[in-house]
Enzyme design. Structure first.
Site, PDB file in Angstrom:
ATOM      1  N   GLU A 140       6.445 -10.193  14.644  1.00  0.00           N
ATOM      2  CA  GLU A 140       5.844 -10.986  15.554  1.00  0.00           C
ATOM      3  C   GLU A 140       6.041 -12.768  15.385  1.00  0.00           C
ATOM      4  OE1 GLU A 140       1.647 -11.352  17.797  1.00  0.00           O
ATOM      5  OE2 GLU A 140       1.839 -10.008  16.367  1.00  0.00           O
ATOM      6  N   ARG A 169       0.850  -1.423   0.034  1.00  0.00           N
ATOM      7  CA  ARG A 169      -0.160  -0.153  -0.342  1.00  0.00           C
ATOM      8  C   ARG A 169       0.749   1.768  -0.204  1.00  0.00           C
ATOM      9  NH1 ARG A 169      -4.847  -0.666   4.676  1.00  0.00           N
ATOM     10  NH2 ARG A 169      -3.104  -0.747   5.790  1.00  0.00           N
TER      11      ARG A 169
END
Length: 184
Positions: free
Chosen positions: A105, A68
């Site tokens: 993560e 994006r």
């Protein structure tokens, strides 16, 4: 842009960012910018604001982060009159690249840039849609410096303050500014 104009733009942009609960997994509140992109007034205002930051901070190139970030960075670079350089996920660019791994993560990822697209003397503004944990931004800063270019700044549409990405990125940015048009 005056403070009143900045506040009006912020309100317009916030009104065009849709919250999508439990996407891409349960417990995540995804910030969908496609309604903003579909509105030419909001998208145009965002492009102008990002281009203004590029000019103000003396950028000679704009890096957009996949995916994006490409959508926001390319028109901002064009409007600011500077070049656009994509930073992609590993394996997506042909030719010689510089690569940088970073922690996620649960695991690691890697981004790349064409080695010849950034050079000493370039002042690079990094543009992305969201600053979350800061891993991709931190890795892109490392890539830019390894290419010998300087950093003009980091600009994002939306900073998710509760994820503390700013704390991770500021030490790597050094004197360069971090500009978030909206912080939630």
């Amino acid at each position: 842009m005056t403070a009143v104009e900045q506040e009006a733009l912020k309100d317009l942009l916030l009104a065009r960012i849709r919250d999508v609960p439990d996407y891409p997994k349960p417990g995540v509140l995804f910030k969908d910018i496609t309604p903003l992109l579909a509105d030419p007034v909001a998208f145009g205002g965002l492009t102008e604001a990002l281009a203004e930051l590029c000019v103000r901070h003396g950028a000679t190139k704009v890096v957009g982060l996949e995916a994006r970030g490409f959508i926001l960075a390319a028109p901002a670079a064009l409007r600011a009159g500077v070049g656009f350089v994509p930073v992609r996920k590993a394996g997506k660019l042909p030719g010689a690249t510089l690569a940088q791994a970073y922690e996620l993560e649960y695991g690691t990822a890697e981004i790349e840039v064409h080695a010849e697209d950034l050079a000493p003397g370039d002042r690079v503004m990094i543009i992305d849609d969201v600053l979350a944990t800061g891993g991709t931004a931190e890795a892109s800063l490392e890539l830019i410096r390894r290419a010998g270019a300087g950093v003009a700044g980091l600009a994002v549409l939306l900073e998710l303050g509760f994820l503390s990405g700013r704390d991770r990125v500021l030490p790597v940015l050094g004197e360069a500014p971090l500009e978030a048009l909206i912080t939630v």
